[in-house]
Scaffold this motif. Structure first.
Motif, PDB file in Angstrom:
ATOM      1  N   ARG A 105      34.669  47.435  41.236  1.00  0.00           N
ATOM      2  CA  ARG A 105      35.766  48.387  41.052  1.00  0.00           C
ATOM      3  C   ARG A 105      35.446  49.378  39.937  1.00  0.00           C
ATOM      4  O   ARG A 105      35.677  50.582  40.067  1.00  0.00           O
ATOM      5  CB  ARG A 105      37.071  47.637  40.742  1.00  0.00           C
ATOM      6  CG  ARG A 105      38.254  48.588  40.665  1.00  0.00           C
ATOM      7  CD  ARG A 105      39.578  47.873  40.568  1.00  0.00           C
ATOM      8  NE  ARG A 105      40.659  48.822  40.457  1.00  0.00           N
ATOM      9  CZ  ARG A 105      41.927  48.512  40.294  1.00  0.00           C
ATOM     10  NH1 ARG A 105      42.289  47.219  40.230  1.00  0.00           N
ATOM     11  NH2 ARG A 105      42.851  49.439  40.198  1.00  0.00           N
ATOM     12  N   PRO A 165      47.470  50.916  45.851  1.00  0.00           N
ATOM     13  CA  PRO A 165      47.752  50.134  47.064  1.00  0.00           C
ATOM     14  C   PRO A 165      46.570  49.241  47.438  1.00  0.00           C
ATOM     15  O   PRO A 165      45.428  49.690  47.497  1.00  0.00           O
ATOM     16  CB  PRO A 165      47.980  51.223  48.128  1.00  0.00           C
ATOM     17  CG  PRO A 165      48.477  52.396  47.348  1.00  0.00           C
ATOM     18  CD  PRO A 165      47.745  52.357  46.039  1.00  0.00           C
ATOM     19  N   GLY A 166      46.859  47.963  47.651  1.00  0.00           N
ATOM     20  CA  GLY A 166      45.828  47.004  47.986  1.00  0.00           C
ATOM     21  C   GLY A 166      45.128  46.402  46.787  1.00  0.00           C
ATOM     22  O   GLY A 166      44.319  45.488  46.934  1.00  0.00           O
ATOM     23  N   LEU A 167      45.424  46.912  45.588  1.00  0.00           N
ATOM     24  CA  LEU A 167      44.755  46.420  44.382  1.00  0.00           C
ATOM     25  C   LEU A 167      45.736  45.896  43.334  1.00  0.00           C
ATOM     26  O   LEU A 167      45.353  45.659  42.191  1.00  0.00           O
ATOM     27  CB  LEU A 167      43.903  47.544  43.756  1.00  0.00           C
ATOM     28  CG  LEU A 167      42.717  48.035  44.587  1.00  0.00           C
ATOM     29  CD1 LEU A 167      42.090  49.264  43.923  1.00  0.00           C
ATOM     30  CD2 LEU A 167      41.677  46.932  44.754  1.00  0.00           C
ATOM     31  N   THR A 168      46.985  45.714  43.713  1.00  0.00           N
ATOM     32  CA  THR A 168      47.989  45.295  42.732  1.00  0.00           C
ATOM     33  C   THR A 168      47.695  43.915  42.148  1.00  0.00           C
ATOM     34  O   THR A 168      48.066  43.631  41.007  1.00  0.00           O
ATOM     35  CB  THR A 168      49.390  45.287  43.367  1.00  0.00           C
ATOM     36  OG1 THR A 168      49.366  44.482  44.557  1.00  0.00           O
ATOM     37  CG2 THR A 168      49.825  46.708  43.724  1.00  0.00           C
ATOM     38  N   ASP A 169      47.008  43.062  42.919  1.00  0.00           N
ATOM     39  CA  ASP A 169      46.693  41.712  42.434  1.00  0.00           C
ATOM     40  C   ASP A 169      45.239  41.574  41.990  1.00  0.00           C
ATOM     41  O   ASP A 169      44.776  40.453  41.735  1.00  0.00           O
ATOM     42  CB  ASP A 169      46.985  40.679  43.536  1.00  0.00           C
ATOM     43  CG  ASP A 169      48.465  40.623  43.896  1.00  0.00           C
ATOM     44  OD1 ASP A 169      49.297  40.800  42.983  1.00  0.00           O
ATOM     45  OD2 ASP A 169      48.772  40.412  45.080  1.00  0.00           O
ATOM     46  N   HIS A 170      44.526  42.684  41.905  1.00  0.00           N
ATOM     47  CA  HIS A 170      43.123  42.638  41.494  1.00  0.00           C
ATOM     48  C   HIS A 170      43.013  42.201  40.034  1.00  0.00           C
ATOM     49  O   HIS A 170      43.888  42.497  39.212  1.00  0.00           O
ATOM     50  CB  HIS A 170      42.486  44.015  41.674  1.00  0.00           C
ATOM     51  CG  HIS A 170      41.003  44.005  41.572  1.00  0.00           C
ATOM     52  ND1 HIS A 170      40.334  44.057  40.361  1.00  0.00           N
ATOM     53  CD2 HIS A 170      40.032  43.950  42.530  1.00  0.00           C
ATOM     54  CE1 HIS A 170      39.036  44.051  40.583  1.00  0.00           C
ATOM     55  NE2 HIS A 170      38.820  43.980  41.884  1.00  0.00           N
ATOM     56  N   THR A 173      43.364  44.966  37.472  1.00  0.00           N
ATOM     57  CA  THR A 173      44.571  45.792  37.473  1.00  0.00           C
ATOM     58  C   THR A 173      45.401  45.535  36.223  1.00  0.00           C
ATOM     59  O   THR A 173      45.674  44.393  35.861  1.00  0.00           O
ATOM     60  CB  THR A 173      45.421  45.530  38.724  1.00  0.00           C
ATOM     61  OG1 THR A 173      44.659  45.890  39.882  1.00  0.00           O
ATOM     62  CG2 THR A 173      46.702  46.347  38.691  1.00  0.00           C
TER      63      THR A 173
END
Length: 216
Positions: A105, A165-170, A173
């Motif tokens: 990322r 979007p799609g990375l909120t739980d990365h 983050t």
């Protein structure tokens, strides 16, 4: 090609690579989070200006894209190296993987930010010398950097740490207030380093911009 131009091209790619590796570590400055590539990366904007001045806009664009390709290849190669089985006689395989295996990322955020901001720097620099004035080299550097440095910083901070979007739980983050904090601290450091790098533009004699084709 002049020696200064060759040195500038090498310094640009080298600084990009060093900055991308260093960006894997998030350090602290006065108790605030900052990626450690920030201390060297802003120099590349002024070095890019030196390449632009000596070799022209097309060469500067090519350099930006080439450096991005080198950084992407480096990340892919290090990923492969980190995943390769270690020889039994080599006891530091896990340490190598922990330190040099890319955080994808951050890697993608860095490369995207670099390409967009450095190409923007190219266009602003060219616009300044062709439409404003070919005098005052310090002014053209500060003007182009004043656009490209914040642009780079906001792209990197949002893509690397924002709750997209799609990375909120990365794992990387952060809350948006923390992303804003990273943006401000990194911007402060990058702006200071960028201003300090301005004298580099005087390493090479200026070109005759009036005789330079607009698309050169």
């Amino acid at each position: 090609m002049s020696r200064v131009a060759v040195a500038a091209v090498g310094a640009y790619v080298g600084a990009q690579v060093i900055a991308d590796v260093a960006s894997l570590k998030i350090g602290q400055v006065a108790g605030r989070a900052v990626d450690m590539g920030t201390w060297i990366y802003p120099i590349t904007f002024t070095v890019r200006d030196v390449v632009h001045k000596t070799l022209g806009r097309r060469a500067a664009r090519t350099l930006v894209v080439t450096a991005a390709a080198v950084n992407l290849f480096m990340a892919l190669y290090l990923q492969w190296v980190a995943g390769a089985p270690s020889d039994p006689s080599f006891a530091l395989g896990a340490e190598f993987e922990a330190v040099l295996a890319p955080l994808w990322r951050i890697t993608i955020a860095s490369i995207v930010a670099e390409v967009v901001s450095e190409l923007a720097d190219t266009e602003v620099y060219h616009w300044f010398v062709r439409r404003v004035t070919a005098r005052h080299q310090w002014a053209r550097v500060l003007t182009s950097n004043a656009v490209s440095v914040p642009l780079d910083n906001v792209i990197f901070a949002v893509v690397a740490f924002g709750a997209l979007p799609g990375l909120t739980d990365h794992a990387l983050t952060l809350p948006w207030e923390a992303v804003w904090d990273v943006f401000l601290v990194n911007l402060t450091v990058k702006a200071a380093v960028s201003v300090a790098s301005v004298p580099l533009i005087y390493l090479a004699p200026d070109r005759d911009w009036s005789a330079d084709p607009d698309d050169a």
